[in-house]
Scaffold this active site. Sequence first.
Site, PDB file in Angstrom:
ATOM      1  N   THR A  34     -76.782  22.919 -32.961  1.00 31.50           N
ATOM      2  CA  THR A  34     -75.720  23.622 -33.682  1.00 31.50           C
ATOM      3  C   THR A  34     -74.406  23.254 -33.014  1.00 31.50           C
ATOM      4  OG1 THR A  34     -75.681  25.529 -32.184  1.00 31.50           O
ATOM      5  CG2 THR A  34     -77.294  25.592 -34.003  1.00 31.50           C
ATOM      6  N   ILE A  58     -86.034  26.314 -34.412  1.00 34.08           N
ATOM      7  CA  ILE A  58     -87.180  27.099 -33.914  1.00 34.08           C
ATOM      8  C   ILE A  58     -87.888  27.821 -35.064  1.00 34.08           C
ATOM      9  CG2 ILE A  58     -86.378  27.454 -31.540  1.00 34.08           C
ATOM     10  CD1 ILE A  58     -85.522  30.346 -32.508  1.00 34.08           C
ATOM     11  N   THR A 132     -80.677  38.872 -22.492  1.00 31.20           N
ATOM     12  CA  THR A 132     -79.366  39.264 -21.974  1.00 31.20           C
ATOM     13  C   THR A 132     -79.332  40.730 -21.567  1.00 31.20           C
ATOM     14  OG1 THR A 132     -77.107  39.682 -22.751  1.00 31.20           O
ATOM     15  CG2 THR A 132     -78.767  39.551 -24.438  1.00 31.20           C
ATOM     16  N   ASP A 133     -78.376  41.072 -20.700  1.00 33.04           N
ATOM     17  CA  ASP A 133     -78.188  42.486 -20.343  1.00 33.04           C
ATOM     18  C   ASP A 133     -77.507  43.261 -21.473  1.00 33.04           C
ATOM     19  OD1 ASP A 133     -75.616  41.423 -20.168  1.00 33.04           O
ATOM     20  OD2 ASP A 133     -75.199  42.173 -18.152  1.00 33.04           O
ATOM     21  N   TYR A 158     -75.079  40.421 -32.194  1.00 33.60           N
ATOM     22  CA  TYR A 158     -75.721  39.538 -31.210  1.00 33.60           C
ATOM     23  C   TYR A 158     -76.735  40.311 -30.379  1.00 33.60           C
ATOM     24  CZ  TYR A 158     -76.368  37.199 -26.702  1.00 33.60           C
ATOM     25  OH  TYR A 158     -76.921  36.670 -25.560  1.00 33.60           O
ATOM     26  N   SER A 159     -76.267  41.406 -29.752  1.00 33.62           N
ATOM     27  CA  SER A 159     -77.181  42.116 -28.842  1.00 33.62           C
ATOM     28  C   SER A 159     -78.310  42.795 -29.604  1.00 33.62           C
ATOM     29  CB  SER A 159     -76.417  43.092 -27.953  1.00 33.62           C
ATOM     30  OG  SER A 159     -75.631  43.974 -28.702  1.00 33.62           O
ATOM     31  N   LEU A 198     -65.289  33.276 -22.490  1.00 36.60           N
ATOM     32  CA  LEU A 198     -64.082  33.616 -21.727  1.00 36.60           C
ATOM     33  C   LEU A 198     -63.666  32.568 -20.688  1.00 36.60           C
ATOM     34  CD1 LEU A 198     -61.925  35.876 -21.110  1.00 36.60           C
ATOM     35  CD2 LEU A 198     -63.430  36.545 -19.243  1.00 36.60           C
ATOM     36  N   ARG A 289     -61.692  43.255 -29.449  1.00 39.61           N
ATOM     37  CA  ARG A 289     -62.914  42.961 -30.218  1.00 39.61           C
ATOM     38  C   ARG A 289     -63.459  44.293 -30.764  1.00 39.61           C
ATOM     39  NH1 ARG A 289     -67.524  40.507 -26.490  1.00 39.61           N
ATOM     40  NH2 ARG A 289     -66.587  38.529 -27.020  1.00 39.61           N
TER      41      ARG A 289
HETATM   42  P1  NAD Z   1     -75.604  28.444 -26.143  1.00 38.19           P
HETATM   43  O1  NAD Z   1     -75.006  29.012 -27.385  1.00 38.19           O
HETATM   44  O2  NAD Z   1     -74.734  27.669 -25.212  1.00 38.19           O
HETATM   45  O3  NAD Z   1     -76.828  27.478 -26.518  1.00 38.19           O
HETATM   46  C1  NAD Z   1     -77.768  27.820 -27.489  1.00 38.19           C
HETATM   47  C2  NAD Z   1     -78.576  26.573 -27.820  1.00 38.19           C
HETATM   48  O4  NAD Z   1     -79.558  26.950 -28.801  1.00 38.19           O
HETATM   49  C3  NAD Z   1     -77.732  25.453 -28.437  1.00 38.19           C
HETATM   50  O5  NAD Z   1     -78.096  24.219 -27.861  1.00 38.19           O
HETATM   51  C4  NAD Z   1     -78.107  25.504 -29.917  1.00 38.19           C
HETATM   52  O6  NAD Z   1     -78.003  24.232 -30.553  1.00 38.19           O
HETATM   53  C5  NAD Z   1     -79.538  25.992 -29.858  1.00 38.19           C
HETATM   54  N1  NAD Z   1     -79.955  26.663 -31.097  1.00 38.19           N
HETATM   55  C6  NAD Z   1     -79.286  27.625 -31.788  1.00 38.19           C
HETATM   56  N2  NAD Z   1     -79.991  27.985 -32.874  1.00 38.19           N
HETATM   57  C7  NAD Z   1     -81.143  27.256 -32.855  1.00 38.19           C
HETATM   58  C8  NAD Z   1     -82.290  27.189 -33.706  1.00 38.19           C
HETATM   59  N3  NAD Z   1     -82.381  27.950 -34.813  1.00 38.19           N
HETATM   60  N4  NAD Z   1     -83.281  26.342 -33.382  1.00 38.19           N
HETATM   61  C9  NAD Z   1     -83.197  25.551 -32.263  1.00 38.19           C
HETATM   62  N5  NAD Z   1     -82.137  25.561 -31.441  1.00 38.19           N
HETATM   63  C10 NAD Z   1     -81.123  26.410 -31.731  1.00 38.19           C
HETATM   64  O7  NAD Z   1     -76.288  29.676 -25.403  1.00 38.19           O
HETATM   65  P2  NAD Z   1     -76.480  29.932 -23.845  1.00 38.19           P
HETATM   66  O8  NAD Z   1     -75.270  30.600 -23.325  1.00 38.19           O
HETATM   67  O9  NAD Z   1     -76.977  28.683 -23.220  1.00 38.19           O
HETATM   68  O10 NAD Z   1     -77.641  31.018 -23.891  1.00 38.19           O
HETATM   69  C11 NAD Z   1     -79.008  30.623 -23.826  1.00 38.19           C
HETATM   70  C12 NAD Z   1     -79.871  31.875 -23.879  1.00 38.19           C
HETATM   71  O11 NAD Z   1     -79.521  32.734 -22.787  1.00 38.19           O
HETATM   72  C13 NAD Z   1     -79.666  32.701 -25.139  1.00 38.19           C
HETATM   73  O12 NAD Z   1     -80.910  33.192 -25.563  1.00 38.19           O
HETATM   74  C14 NAD Z   1     -78.747  33.836 -24.700  1.00 38.19           C
HETATM   75  O13 NAD Z   1     -78.983  34.998 -25.462  1.00 38.19           O
HETATM   76  C15 NAD Z   1     -79.185  34.018 -23.264  1.00 38.19           C
HETATM   77  N6  NAD Z   1     -78.175  34.545 -22.329  1.00 38.19           N
HETATM   78  C16 NAD Z   1     -76.927  33.994 -22.269  1.00 38.19           C
HETATM   79  C17 NAD Z   1     -76.008  34.481 -21.335  1.00 38.19           C
HETATM   80  C18 NAD Z   1     -74.629  33.862 -21.182  1.00 38.19           C
HETATM   81  O14 NAD Z   1     -73.798  34.388 -20.429  1.00 38.19           O
HETATM   82  N7  NAD Z   1     -74.321  32.745 -21.837  1.00 38.19           N
HETATM   83  C19 NAD Z   1     -76.348  35.536 -20.491  1.00 38.19           C
HETATM   84  C20 NAD Z   1     -77.642  36.073 -20.597  1.00 38.19           C
HETATM   85  C21 NAD Z   1     -78.532  35.558 -21.514  1.00 38.19           C
HETATM   86  P1  TYD Z   2     -67.637  36.422 -23.664  1.00 36.00           P
HETATM   87  O1  TYD Z   2     -67.494  35.220 -22.791  1.00 36.00           O
HETATM   88  O2  TYD Z   2     -67.492  36.243 -25.147  1.00 36.00           O
HETATM   89  O3  TYD Z   2     -69.021  37.121 -23.281  1.00 36.00           O
HETATM   90  P2  TYD Z   2     -69.644  38.556 -23.768  1.00 36.00           P
HETATM   91  O4  TYD Z   2     -68.833  39.121 -24.853  1.00 36.00           O
HETATM   92  O5  TYD Z   2     -71.009  38.153 -24.221  1.00 36.00           O
HETATM   93  O6  TYD Z   2     -69.642  39.400 -22.531  1.00 36.00           O
HETATM   94  O7  TYD Z   2     -66.557  37.493 -23.211  1.00 36.00           O
HETATM   95  C1  TYD Z   2     -66.514  37.996 -21.893  1.00 36.00           C
HETATM   96  C2  TYD Z   2     -65.479  39.093 -21.854  1.00 36.00           C
HETATM   97  O8  TYD Z   2     -64.189  38.517 -22.080  1.00 36.00           O
HETATM   98  C3  TYD Z   2     -65.663  40.137 -22.943  1.00 36.00           C
HETATM   99  O9  TYD Z   2     -65.323  41.422 -22.418  1.00 36.00           O
HETATM  100  C4  TYD Z   2     -64.674  39.724 -24.023  1.00 36.00           C
HETATM  101  C5  TYD Z   2     -63.538  39.090 -23.232  1.00 36.00           C
HETATM  102  N1  TYD Z   2     -62.810  37.990 -23.914  1.00 36.00           N
HETATM  103  C6  TYD Z   2     -61.413  38.025 -23.950  1.00 36.00           C
HETATM  104  O10 TYD Z   2     -60.757  38.950 -23.425  1.00 36.00           O
HETATM  105  N2  TYD Z   2     -60.767  36.994 -24.590  1.00 36.00           N
HETATM  106  C7  TYD Z   2     -61.419  35.968 -25.200  1.00 36.00           C
HETATM  107  O11 TYD Z   2     -60.780  35.072 -25.809  1.00 36.00           O
HETATM  108  C8  TYD Z   2     -62.873  35.931 -25.131  1.00 36.00           C
HETATM  109  C9  TYD Z   2     -63.644  34.836 -25.761  1.00 36.00           C
HETATM  110  C10 TYD Z   2     -63.506  36.975 -24.471  1.00 36.00           C
END
Ligand code: NAD
Ligand code: TYD
Length: 358
Positions: A34, A58, A132-133, A158-159, A198, A289
């Site tokens: 994506t 998936i 995720t938390d 999302y959550s 962020l 937000r």
């Molecule tokens: P990301 O958005 O960077 O990557 C998601 C990946 O999944 C991408 O490569 C995308 O192409 C692929 N994808 C999306 N839809 C798909 C589908 N239908 N089939 C196959 N592939 C698909 O996300 P991330 O930040 O790397 O997060 C990875 C996992 O960790 C997620 O499940 C997220 O909920 C979890 N997570 C993320 C964070 C964070 O801070 N980023 C924290 C805790 C948990």
């Molecule tokens: P984000 O990285 O989107 O993670 P999450 O919402 O999953 O925690 O955002 C982290 C924090 O930063 C969240 O409190 C929203 C805030 N934020 C901004 O203040 N400005 C921005 O442009 C973005 C993307 C996030």
Amino acid sequence: MLLITGAAGFIGGNFVHHWFESSSEPVVVLDKLTYAGNAATIAAFLKPGHCELVQGDIGDRALVARLLNEHAPRALLHFAAESHVDRSIHGPGEFVQTNLVGTFGLLEEVRAYWTELSGEKRDSFRLLHVSTDEVYGSLSDTDPAFTETTPYSPNSPYSATKAGSDHLVRAYHHTYGIPTLTTNCSNNYGPYHFPEKLIPLMILNALDGKPLPVYGDGKNIRDWLYVRDHCEAIRQVLERGRPGETYNVGGKNEIRNIDVVTTICRKLDALRPRATGKYEDLITYVTDRPGHDRRYAIDPSKIEREIGWQPTETFASGIEKTVRWYLENDEWIAGVRSGAYRQWIQTQYGHESRGPGV
Ligand code: NAD
Ligand code: TYD
């Protein structure tokens, strides 16, 4: 071998890097590619029989069944998800489809595959679900941190879809006996992070001299973990986690958003000063937000006690590495500044073009 979903994304991609530092066990990646998936993140490892990338959904059950039967993985690591809260507010449909329906399809195909296994292969198989938390909802400034027994209370599409997927994984363990493991991690940061989140957004906007959009009063708190520490936690839970259990993963780094942004600005002032003024001059408070969770905080006692995992980076050391990485990796950055990402910036921030590269 391992079958890994979503490993062209931020955390899964970092996991592949981390995996091959200490293992030669082959990996097959299933990723839809994506807007958030970038094959360049794992390109260095792609070689038949070592690390293969299959572009697919998936939710494509025939494809998932084929990959399971063809490769007979000892574990499936499930990272794939729609992951950006703001996008889930604008368009929740994709989140329901991938995070919930997609995970359901995956579980069904794992069930069919695992049921046919026997003996040691059946006992040692693991499905590790990366979550995720944010499923626990929002904390006040004085609430205790999330533990594995905190009731689920998701507030964003999302959550909510991640919470639903966690419940399905739990049910497939309790009902069918599938040896599942779930990790619930706090906010990650580090290399290869897509610049809608962020930290990378602020770094790249600052370098471009664009406004740094801070939502609301900037006092929302997140518990930041360097991505490599998360990857190591996943590796250890895969090896030592108890089937059916969930593990909270976090770095005890609770920081207000405004403090994250000013830290980045000061780092950049030191590493790449502006011609005139300071990067902090670019900070702009913007409309909050909708339903913005106030505070997340993880209590990692269980994973520390049972698995022996500890983070190695402080926020100070992790953010230094992260800022330097974005200063040194122009090619990767140029690659993600295109296509769907441009359109998204337009939808999210209107015509003021606050996003990087537009
Ligand atoms: P990301 O958005 O960077 O990557 C998601 C990946 O999944 C991408 O490569 C995308 O192409 C692929 N994808 C999306 N839809 C798909 C589908 N239908 N089939 C196959 N592939 C698909 O996300 P991330 O930040 O790397 O997060 C990875 C996992 O960790 C997620 O499940 C997220 O909920 C979890 N997570 C993320 C964070 C964070 O801070 N980023 C924290 C805790 C948990
Ligand atoms: P984000 O990285 O989107 O993670 P999450 O919402 O999953 O925690 O955002 C982290 C924090 O930063 C969240 O409190 C929203 C805030 N934020 C901004 O203040 N400005 C921005 O442009 C973005 C993307 C996030």
